[in-house]
Motif scaffolding. Structure first.
Motif, PDB file in Angstrom:
ATOM      1  N   LEU A 168       8.308  10.282   9.940  1.00  0.00           N
ATOM      2  CA  LEU A 168       6.927   9.721  10.320  1.00  0.00           C
ATOM      3  C   LEU A 168       5.856  10.804  10.162  1.00  0.00           C
ATOM      4  N   GLU A 169       6.124  12.109  10.621  1.00  0.00           N
ATOM      5  CA  GLU A 169       5.085  13.005  10.571  1.00  0.00           C
ATOM      6  C   GLU A 169       4.634  13.124   9.027  1.00  0.00           C
ATOM      7  N   GLU A 170       5.550  13.133   7.974  1.00  0.00           N
ATOM      8  CA  GLU A 170       5.294  13.313   6.814  1.00  0.00           C
ATOM      9  C   GLU A 170       4.435  12.110   6.319  1.00  0.00           C
ATOM     10  N   VAL A 171       4.713  10.664   6.672  1.00  0.00           N
ATOM     11  CA  VAL A 171       4.020   9.690   6.494  1.00  0.00           C
ATOM     12  C   VAL A 171       2.285   9.729   6.740  1.00  0.00           C
ATOM     13  N   PHE A 172       2.179  10.206   8.018  1.00  0.00           N
ATOM     14  CA  PHE A 172       1.044  10.313   8.516  1.00  0.00           C
ATOM     15  C   PHE A 172       0.348  11.482   8.023  1.00  0.00           C
ATOM     16  N   ARG A 173       0.884  12.498   7.375  1.00  0.00           N
ATOM     17  CA  ARG A 173       0.324  13.786   6.943  1.00  0.00           C
ATOM     18  C   ARG A 173      -0.182  13.223   5.494  1.00  0.00           C
ATOM     19  N   ILE A 174       0.691  12.589   4.621  1.00  0.00           N
ATOM     20  CA  ILE A 174       0.117  12.764   3.331  1.00  0.00           C
ATOM     21  C   ILE A 174      -0.628  11.501   2.968  1.00  0.00           C
ATOM     22  N   SER A 175      -0.699  10.346   3.569  1.00  0.00           N
ATOM     23  CA  SER A 175      -1.378   9.231   3.203  1.00  0.00           C
ATOM     24  C   SER A 175      -2.648   9.027   4.052  1.00  0.00           C
ATOM     25  N   GLU A 176      -3.798   9.364   2.848  1.00  0.00           N
ATOM     26  CA  GLU A 176      -5.169   9.330   3.143  1.00  0.00           C
ATOM     27  C   GLU A 176      -5.478   7.909   3.640  1.00  0.00           C
ATOM     28  N   GLN A 177      -4.889   6.958   3.050  1.00  0.00           N
ATOM     29  CA  GLN A 177      -5.310   5.434   3.387  1.00  0.00           C
ATOM     30  C   GLN A 177      -4.704   5.190   4.746  1.00  0.00           C
ATOM     31  N   LEU A 178      -3.520   5.518   4.908  1.00  0.00           N
ATOM     32  CA  LEU A 178      -3.035   5.363   6.265  1.00  0.00           C
ATOM     33  C   LEU A 178      -3.902   6.105   7.274  1.00  0.00           C
ATOM     34  N   THR A 200       0.721  -1.200   0.015  1.00  0.00           N
ATOM     35  CA  THR A 200      -0.053  -0.098   0.070  1.00  0.00           C
ATOM     36  C   THR A 200       0.819   1.327  -0.070  1.00  0.00           C
ATOM     37  N   LEU A 201       0.361   2.521  -0.201  1.00  0.00           N
ATOM     38  CA  LEU A 201       0.923   3.583  -0.279  1.00  0.00           C
ATOM     39  C   LEU A 201       1.618   3.969   1.296  1.00  0.00           C
ATOM     40  N   SER A 202       0.847   3.513   2.101  1.00  0.00           N
ATOM     41  CA  SER A 202       1.210   3.535   3.532  1.00  0.00           C
ATOM     42  C   SER A 202       2.531   2.760   3.900  1.00  0.00           C
ATOM     43  N   GLN A 203       2.683   1.842   3.310  1.00  0.00           N
ATOM     44  CA  GLN A 203       3.842   0.878   3.778  1.00  0.00           C
ATOM     45  C   GLN A 203       4.711   1.384   2.571  1.00  0.00           C
ATOM     46  N   CYS A 204       4.682   1.692   1.543  1.00  0.00           N
ATOM     47  CA  CYS A 204       5.745   2.543   0.818  1.00  0.00           C
ATOM     48  C   CYS A 204       6.216   3.764   1.264  1.00  0.00           C
ATOM     49  N   ALA A 205       5.340   4.542   1.986  1.00  0.00           N
ATOM     50  CA  ALA A 205       5.898   5.589   2.728  1.00  0.00           C
ATOM     51  C   ALA A 205       6.651   5.298   4.039  1.00  0.00           C
ATOM     52  N   LEU A 206       6.187   4.291   4.593  1.00  0.00           N
ATOM     53  CA  LEU A 206       7.072   3.852   5.644  1.00  0.00           C
ATOM     54  C   LEU A 206       8.199   3.463   5.491  1.00  0.00           C
ATOM     55  N   ASP A 207       8.471   2.779   4.397  1.00  0.00           N
ATOM     56  CA  ASP A 207       9.704   2.423   3.778  1.00  0.00           C
ATOM     57  C   ASP A 207      10.796   3.322   3.747  1.00  0.00           C
ATOM     58  N   TYR A 208      10.023   4.495   3.008  1.00  0.00           N
ATOM     59  CA  TYR A 208      11.069   5.694   2.804  1.00  0.00           C
ATOM     60  C   TYR A 208      11.526   6.048   4.243  1.00  0.00           C
ATOM     61  N   ALA A 209      10.458   6.325   5.116  1.00  0.00           N
ATOM     62  CA  ALA A 209      10.780   6.574   6.475  1.00  0.00           C
ATOM     63  C   ALA A 209      11.988   5.788   7.339  1.00  0.00           C
ATOM     64  N   ALA A 210      11.677   4.638   7.030  1.00  0.00           N
ATOM     65  CA  ALA A 210      12.831   3.717   7.605  1.00  0.00           C
ATOM     66  C   ALA A 210      14.224   3.736   6.847  1.00  0.00           C
ATOM     67  N   GLU A 211      14.169   4.331   5.942  1.00  0.00           N
ATOM     68  CA  GLU A 211      15.379   4.560   5.161  1.00  0.00           C
ATOM     69  C   GLU A 211      16.031   5.878   5.390  1.00  0.00           C
ATOM     70  N   GLY A 212      15.373   6.698   6.066  1.00  0.00           N
ATOM     71  CA  GLY A 212      15.682   7.934   6.406  1.00  0.00           C
ATOM     72  C   GLY A 212      15.565   8.989   5.417  1.00  0.00           C
ATOM     73  N   ILE A 213      14.385   8.705   4.370  1.00  0.00           N
ATOM     74  CA  ILE A 213      14.374   9.639   3.274  1.00  0.00           C
ATOM     75  C   ILE A 213      13.328  10.752   3.913  1.00  0.00           C
ATOM     76  N   THR A 214      12.241  10.115   4.386  1.00  0.00           N
ATOM     77  CA  THR A 214      11.093  11.059   4.842  1.00  0.00           C
ATOM     78  C   THR A 214      10.961  10.859   6.313  1.00  0.00           C
TER      79      THR A 214
END
Length: 602
Positions: free
Chosen positions: A555-565, A539-553
């Motif tokens: 957690l705040e941005e993951v929660f802000r941007i993903s409507e599915q999340l 899902t978009l949520s999991q892809c965003a979280l992958d980027y957060a885990a890699e230090g690219i973005t």
């Protein structure tokens, strides 16, 4: 005391150290004479020497530091000691001040004349450092904002207008480059381009005029007290875009082209009558940036490979979905640039055409004269196309033509304004298509968003807090508590936001036999269950979280941007409005802000 300078011949130094040959130096000197470039830049552009190698050699030879500006924490007060015009002329920036000695970073530390001129201008002792030219120009764009210049021109325009209305004769004169309103708008545009803004909002309020720029998806505000200049600014913009200057009661849309520091910029403009005057939103399209290649749109390798397979098939329908401003146009243009060849006839139907693509027939719809998507598509099918790009599937008529074209030997690419890949297929049925048609035509769906990147200059480690860990568990991330996340502290490089730039997050759904059967049955529940079980689906949520885990973005941005999340959180987590972190409504608010843009800018 100013650091003593050694006179050095760059070409001789590079030859002595074996970095270039006599023949290469001669060719570079000829190129320098023809282009007017510095010798070092000519050598780099010709590929004779690596920039870092050359700068490190100069650093050792001159006994000066080599400073990387991308990670340098500037002090704006010190930087402003050198006026921008001189900084750009001598390719220099003031880095620090210590005991009345200024440290100057120069792209060409062998430029003795430039160094002497800087000593004369600054009236202080100087110490020299060498910096990369590309990083220097980026730093200058970031450091020399036009805020004070804009305020000055706004005050000048207000004084000129007095208590009178805008002088239409002056505003109509396109050659009136010294007119305050012209200088004000030029400064606003230059500032927007420097900070990579995608949109400019001009909003008159009761007592002030607000100018806001959307940078990395977030609006940044500049407030001016000269509210009465708003009418003159709007009038000038209407003249530039060929709009009706006497019509203030109805919305208007237009387009114009300008050049900012030699860069061609297309501007789409939308006006809207509001309580305190006309609101204007402008979308900026930098034609120099061109069309991104598919490799550069940010797709994970696993999705990119499958997406490429689908767009290289001879027929079928491929959808790219997401809200306005999520990067759909960028992805589709990247696909078209890859498919574009002399053997393939490609026609696009867009509203509006954003970038001109060679060899591709691009058609802009005009609903005012009934030249809408349906009408254009029917005509396009008689033009013997191999590939059709439909800017947006908006209604049943457009959907039917797109689907039937994909079933009659054409590859059709299009967009939908849906939240994720799973709901997109069912949306086609919702608009009135038969399930068996959708099942036969649809090949794949890409859903995407844009999240902000953490600023590399102020990036620091960060541990998820208690409430955030609950949210993470809600999306089935068992390892979330063990991940070291990152965030930006805020610095001069990112305007103290902690973010700089954006990257796409993607969700890809391929229509296999199981999903096709659920589409024929028009069963949304079965379709959703089968889609989530598809091998490799994330899902978009999991892809965003992958980027957060890699230090690219973050957690705040993951929660802000993903409507599915957000939807998952609403179902899984009791919301406490007093808790720290992103509230349950924030992702929806963020997506609503994106929809303020006049068009889908991709």
């Amino acid at each position: 005391m100013t650091q003593e300078r050694k006179k050095i011949r760059l070409g001789d130094l590079l030859i002595q150290n074996g970095l270039i040959s006599d023949e290469q130096l001669g060719e570079a000197l000829s190129s320098q004479k023809a282009s007017g470039k510095k010798l070092g830049r000519a050598l780099i552009d010709l590929g004779f020497v690596d920039e870092d190698q050359m700068l490190k050699l100069l650093s050792r030879q001159l006994n000066i530091p080599f400073i990387h500006l991308n990670n340098y924490d500037f002090n704006p007060e010190v930087t402003q000691k050198l006026p921008e015009s001189y900084a750009r002329r001598f390719r220099a920036v003031v880095l620090a001040e210590e005991k009345d000695v200024l440290t100057i970073g120069m792209a060409d530390p062998t430029d003795i004349f430039g160094f002497d001129e800087l000593s004369r201008i600054l009236h202080q002792s100087l110490s020299l450092a060498v910096v990369r030219e590309s990083e220097l120009f980026q730093a200058l764009d970031m450091l020399y904002r036009r805020t004070s210049e804009i305020a000055s021109f706004a005050e000048e325009l207000s004084d000129e207008l007095g208590d009178q209305a805008a002088d239409i004769d002056l505003l109509e004169s396109t050659g009136a480059e010294d007119a305050p309103v012209v200088k004000l708008l030029q400064s606003i545009f230059e500032d927007a381009i420097q900070v990579r803004a995608s949109d400019i909002h001009i909003e008159p309020d009761e007592k002030v005029l607000r100018i806001r720029q959307r940078v990395d998806g977030i609006l940044q505000e500049h407030v001016m007290n000269e509210k009465r200049i708003a009418a003159a600014v709007v009038l000038r913009l209407k003249l530039m875009s060929g709009l009706n200057i006497s019509e203030k009661r109805l919305p208007q849309d237009g387009r114009f082209h300008i050049s900012i520091k030699g860069r061609p910029i297309d501007i789409r403009i939308s006006t809207l009558p509001a309580q305190h005057g006309e609101s204007v939103v402008m979308r900026l399209l930098d034609q120099n940036e061109g069309v991104a290649e598919l490799d550069n749109v940010g797709m994970p390798a696993s999705i990119l490979q499958r997406f490429r397979t689908q767009i290289r098939r001879p027929h079928g329908l491929v959808l790219v979905t997401g809200p306005t401003g999520s990067g759909k146009t960028t992805t589709l243009y990247g696909a078209l640039s890859e498919l574009n060849s002399s053997e393939t006839k490609i026609i696009t139907v867009e509203d509006p055409v954003e970038y001109t693509l060679p060899r591709i027939t691009q058609v802009q719809v005009n609903e005012k004269i009934a030249f809408d998507f349906g009408t254009v598509l029917r005509s396009c099918l008689r033009q013997d196309p191999d590939i059709l790009l439909v800017g947006e599937i908006r209604d049943q008529e457009t959907a039917e033509i797109a689907v039937r074209a994909s079933l009659t030997g054409h590859l059709v690419l299009s967009t939908l304004h849906t939240n994720d890949a799973i709901t997109s297929a069912m949306r086609l049925i919702d608009v009135g298509l038969e399930g068996y048609l959708v099942a036969s035509a649809l090949r794949g769906v890409v859903a995407q968003r844009l999240v902000r990147r953490i600023c590399s200059s102020c990036k620091q480690p960060y541990q998820a807090e208690a409430q955030e860990k609950i949210w993470l568990r809600a999306i089935n991330s068992n390892q979330a508590e063990e991940i070291d996340f990152s965030r930006g502290a805020g610095c001069s490089h990112c305007n103290n936001t902690g973010y700089r730039g954006r990257i796409g997050i993607f969700e890809y759904l391929e229509i296999d036999n199981v999903l096709a059967d659920t589409l024929r049955a028009a069963d949304p529940i079965a379709f959703g269950e089968a889609a989530r079980k598809q091998e490799g689906f994330r899902t978009l949520s999991q892809c965003a979280l992958d980027y957060a885990a890699e230090g690219i973005t973050t957690l705040e941005e993951v929660f802000r941007i993903s409507e599915q999340l957000s939807e998952e959180l609403l179902e899984a987590v009791p919301q406490d409005p007093t808790s720290r972190g992103v509230a349950s409504t924030e992702p929806h608010a963020a997506l609503t802000l994106e929809n303020n843009s006049p068009e889908d800018g991709g």
